[in-house]
Write a protein that holds these residues in place. Structure first.
Motif, PDB file in Angstrom:
ATOM      1  N   SER A  89       0.825  -1.197   0.000  1.00  0.00           N
ATOM      2  CA  SER A  89       0.000   0.000   0.000  1.00  0.00           C
ATOM      3  C   SER A  89       0.866   1.257   0.000  1.00  0.00           C
ATOM      4  CB  SER A  89      -0.927  -0.016   1.221  1.00  0.00           C
ATOM      5  OG  SER A  89      -1.690   1.165   1.298  1.00  0.00           O
ATOM      6  N   THR A  90       1.907   1.253   0.818  1.00  0.00           N
ATOM      7  CA  THR A  90       2.809   2.394   0.896  1.00  0.00           C
ATOM      8  C   THR A  90       3.546   2.603  -0.420  1.00  0.00           C
ATOM      9  OG1 THR A  90       3.135   1.940   3.252  1.00  0.00           O
ATOM     10  CG2 THR A  90       4.741   3.377   2.191  1.00  0.00           C
ATOM     11  N   TRP A  91       3.978   1.519  -1.041  1.00  0.00           N
ATOM     12  CA  TRP A  91       4.651   1.581  -2.356  1.00  0.00           C
ATOM     13  C   TRP A  91       3.744   2.206  -3.411  1.00  0.00           C
ATOM     14  CZ3 TRP A  91       3.074  -2.240  -6.196  1.00  0.00           C
ATOM     15  CH2 TRP A  91       3.771  -2.146  -7.407  1.00  0.00           C
ATOM     16  N   PRO A 141      -6.202   7.143  -0.097  1.00  0.00           N
ATOM     17  CA  PRO A 141      -5.649   5.790  -0.131  1.00  0.00           C
ATOM     18  C   PRO A 141      -5.288   5.381  -1.560  1.00  0.00           C
ATOM     19  CG  PRO A 141      -8.022   5.686   0.069  1.00  0.00           C
ATOM     20  CD  PRO A 141      -7.655   7.136   0.205  1.00  0.00           C
ATOM     21  N   PRO A 142      -4.405   4.408  -1.699  1.00  0.00           N
ATOM     22  CA  PRO A 142      -3.991   3.991  -3.038  1.00  0.00           C
ATOM     23  C   PRO A 142      -5.114   3.244  -3.751  1.00  0.00           C
ATOM     24  CG  PRO A 142      -3.083   2.508  -1.403  1.00  0.00           C
ATOM     25  CD  PRO A 142      -3.743   3.620  -0.641  1.00  0.00           C
ATOM     26  N   SER A 143      -5.030   3.237  -5.055  1.00  0.00           N
ATOM     27  CA  SER A 143      -5.999   2.491  -5.857  1.00  0.00           C
ATOM     28  C   SER A 143      -5.335   2.071  -7.155  1.00  0.00           C
ATOM     29  CB  SER A 143      -7.241   3.343  -6.145  1.00  0.00           C
ATOM     30  OG  SER A 143      -6.905   4.502  -6.876  1.00  0.00           O
ATOM     31  N   VAL A 144      -5.855   1.012  -7.739  1.00  0.00           N
ATOM     32  CA  VAL A 144      -5.400   0.547  -9.050  1.00  0.00           C
ATOM     33  C   VAL A 144      -6.627   0.503  -9.942  1.00  0.00           C
ATOM     34  CG1 VAL A 144      -4.351  -1.341 -10.353  1.00  0.00           C
ATOM     35  CG2 VAL A 144      -3.509  -0.795  -8.059  1.00  0.00           C
ATOM     36  N   ASN A 145      -6.700   1.443 -10.870  1.00  0.00           N
ATOM     37  CA  ASN A 145      -7.884   1.563 -11.715  1.00  0.00           C
ATOM     38  C   ASN A 145      -7.662   1.140 -13.160  1.00  0.00           C
ATOM     39  OD1 ASN A 145      -9.348   2.834  -9.532  1.00  0.00           O
ATOM     40  ND2 ASN A 145      -8.187   4.705  -9.958  1.00  0.00           N
ATOM     41  N   ARG A 146      -6.419   1.261 -13.638  1.00  0.00           N
ATOM     42  CA  ARG A 146      -6.144   0.940 -15.029  1.00  0.00           C
ATOM     43  C   ARG A 146      -4.874   0.075 -15.139  1.00  0.00           C
ATOM     44  NH1 ARG A 146      -6.700   6.159 -14.748  1.00  0.00           N
ATOM     45  NH2 ARG A 146      -4.514   6.534 -15.271  1.00  0.00           N
ATOM     46  N   PRO A 147      -4.874  -1.112 -14.553  1.00  0.00           N
ATOM     47  CA  PRO A 147      -3.706  -1.977 -14.715  1.00  0.00           C
ATOM     48  C   PRO A 147      -3.637  -2.516 -16.140  1.00  0.00           C
ATOM     49  CG  PRO A 147      -5.450  -3.183 -13.609  1.00  0.00           C
ATOM     50  CD  PRO A 147      -5.943  -1.766 -13.750  1.00  0.00           C
ATOM     51  N   ARG A 154      -4.386  -5.412  -5.202  1.00  0.00           N
ATOM     52  CA  ARG A 154      -5.736  -4.837  -5.026  1.00  0.00           C
ATOM     53  C   ARG A 154      -6.193  -4.973  -3.567  1.00  0.00           C
ATOM     54  NH1 ARG A 154      -8.281  -3.021  -9.334  1.00  0.00           N
ATOM     55  NH2 ARG A 154      -7.920  -3.832 -11.442  1.00  0.00           N
ATOM     56  N   LEU A 155      -5.907  -6.074  -2.953  1.00  0.00           N
ATOM     57  CA  LEU A 155      -6.250  -6.236  -1.538  1.00  0.00           C
ATOM     58  C   LEU A 155      -5.485  -5.232  -0.674  1.00  0.00           C
ATOM     59  CD1 LEU A 155      -6.285 -10.127  -1.142  1.00  0.00           C
ATOM     60  CD2 LEU A 155      -8.249  -8.599  -1.016  1.00  0.00           C
ATOM     61  N   ALA A 156      -4.235  -4.982  -1.044  1.00  0.00           N
ATOM     62  CA  ALA A 156      -3.412  -4.055  -0.267  1.00  0.00           C
ATOM     63  C   ALA A 156      -3.959  -2.640  -0.324  1.00  0.00           C
ATOM     64  CB  ALA A 156      -1.977  -4.082  -0.778  1.00  0.00           C
ATOM     65  N   CYS A 157      -4.717  -2.326  -1.368  1.00  0.00           N
ATOM     66  CA  CYS A 157      -5.304  -0.989  -1.464  1.00  0.00           C
ATOM     67  C   CYS A 157      -6.320  -0.728  -0.360  1.00  0.00           C
ATOM     68  CB  CYS A 157      -5.969  -0.812  -2.836  1.00  0.00           C
ATOM     69  SG  CYS A 157      -4.813  -0.699  -4.212  1.00  0.00           S
ATOM     70  N   GLU A 158      -6.794  -1.788   0.277  1.00  0.00           N
ATOM     71  CA  GLU A 158      -7.773  -1.648   1.348  1.00  0.00           C
ATOM     72  C   GLU A 158      -7.125  -1.480   2.711  1.00  0.00           C
ATOM     73  OE1 GLU A 158     -10.832  -1.237   0.391  1.00  0.00           O
ATOM     74  OE2 GLU A 158     -10.136  -1.626  -1.654  1.00  0.00           O
ATOM     75  N   VAL A 159      -5.805  -1.566   2.749  1.00  0.00           N
ATOM     76  CA  VAL A 159      -5.089  -1.433   4.027  1.00  0.00           C
ATOM     77  C   VAL A 159      -4.847   0.037   4.308  1.00  0.00           C
ATOM     78  CG1 VAL A 159      -2.938  -1.931   5.244  1.00  0.00           C
ATOM     79  CG2 VAL A 159      -3.976  -3.667   3.771  1.00  0.00           C
TER      80      VAL A 159
END
Length: 298
Positions: free
Chosen positions: A39-41, A50-56, A292-297
């Motif tokens: 998440s920090t990365w 918070p981080p998110s991944v929307n367009r991998p 993606r799970l880490a984005c929830e941390v």
């Protein structure tokens, strides 16, 4: 009056590598575990909290080498992926990831590296530039990988050239002998202390394209998940130029012993251990689920 010497085809690549934005500030939490670290990365490189991944985007580069693997292997794999029948096709769909597959002149295989350099400087630099096209889709996370028969051969040869040791440190069985022969031939012909020269001597077009994609992502501060041994070898070339060139990259998974050794040299701890030798994006997309799970941390 003598004409000025022509600039090396690698000159533009070196200039790009020398003019980078500041790296993301990545300070893993002391007690947050691996998910918090991921998440920090992501936050460091995307700037989103918070981080998110929307367009991998999974970017796979297909190459072929003379005398390696079944004839037509890369063409068959490209067609299967295009038809949605490959494992990576289904996995990318389930993760909402874009999937791009690039044909790197697979009907014109690169030479046997035991006998001749894989590419000229001009071709290698042009292929790296082509690899940068994966960023045209404007991903917020890039997963570069290769489609090539026995991709571990070239990866092992690059690792041996860059880090030394014995060929058996990086490959096993008959492949180790082929790797040793390729590196011995290249060392006799060229100065492999130049990482880009090692790439053009020993890497296939697919490895060069992945190196270009990783570099372009670094320039644009887009986080990267390295898929497999070949992608790690491409990253190793950039690392040898300047370790900061792969500061944005995380190893998605680890396969065999040579791959594990290379990741240790790069200081990259894989997110998952799948013990798969075939690449083609499967390890990268598997790790995407964890990201993606880490984005929830928090």
């Amino acid at each position: 009056m003598n004409a000025p010497a022509a600039a090396s085809p690698f000159a533009d690549i070196r200039r790009l590598a020398a003019d980078l934005p500041a790296p993301g500030v990545f300070v893993p939490p002391a007690d947050g575990g691996r998910l918090a670290e991921i998440s920090t990365w992501l936050t460091a490189w995307t700037g989103r909290t918070p981080p998110s991944v929307n367009r991998p985007v999974v970017a796979l580069y297909a190459g072929a080498r003379q005398g390696v693997g079944p004839r037509g292997y890369a063409r068959d794999r490209l067609e299967t992926i295009a038809a949605g029948g490959a494992t990576v096709s289904r996995m990318a769909g389930s993760q909402g990831a874009g999937l791009e597959a690039f044909d790197l002149a697979i009907d014109r295989p690169t030479p046997d590296a035991r006998q001749k350099a894989s590419m000229s400087e001009k071709e290698c630099a042009a292929t790296m530039a082509f690899g940068m096209e994966a960023l045209a889709k404007q991903p917020d996370l890039l997963i570069p990988g290769v489609i090539a028969a026995e991709a571990h051969r070239d990866a092992a040869a690059i690792a041996l050239a860059l880090f030394g040791g014995e060929a058996s440190d990086w490959a096993i069985g008959e492949v180790a002998a082929d790797v040793a022969a390729a590196v011995e031939r290249a060392r006799a012909e060229s100065d492999l202390s130049d990482p880009l020269e090692a790439l053009r001597q020993l890497g296939g077009r697919e490895t060069a394209a992945v190196a270009g994609a990783i570099l372009a992502a670094r320039v644009q501060k887009i986080p990267v998940l390295l898929d497999g041994y070949a992608a790690a070898a491409a990253a190793a070339v950039l690392h040898a130029v300047d370790p900061d060139l792969i500061a944005h990259a995380v190893a998605a998974h680890v396969g065999g012993a040579g791959h594990a050794r290379l990741l240790a040299k790069l200081g990259k701890s894989p997110l998952v251990s799948l013990e798969i030798e075939d690449e083609e994006g499967v390890g990268g997309v598997s790790a995407l689920a964890l990201v993606r799970l880490a984005c929830e941390v928090r």
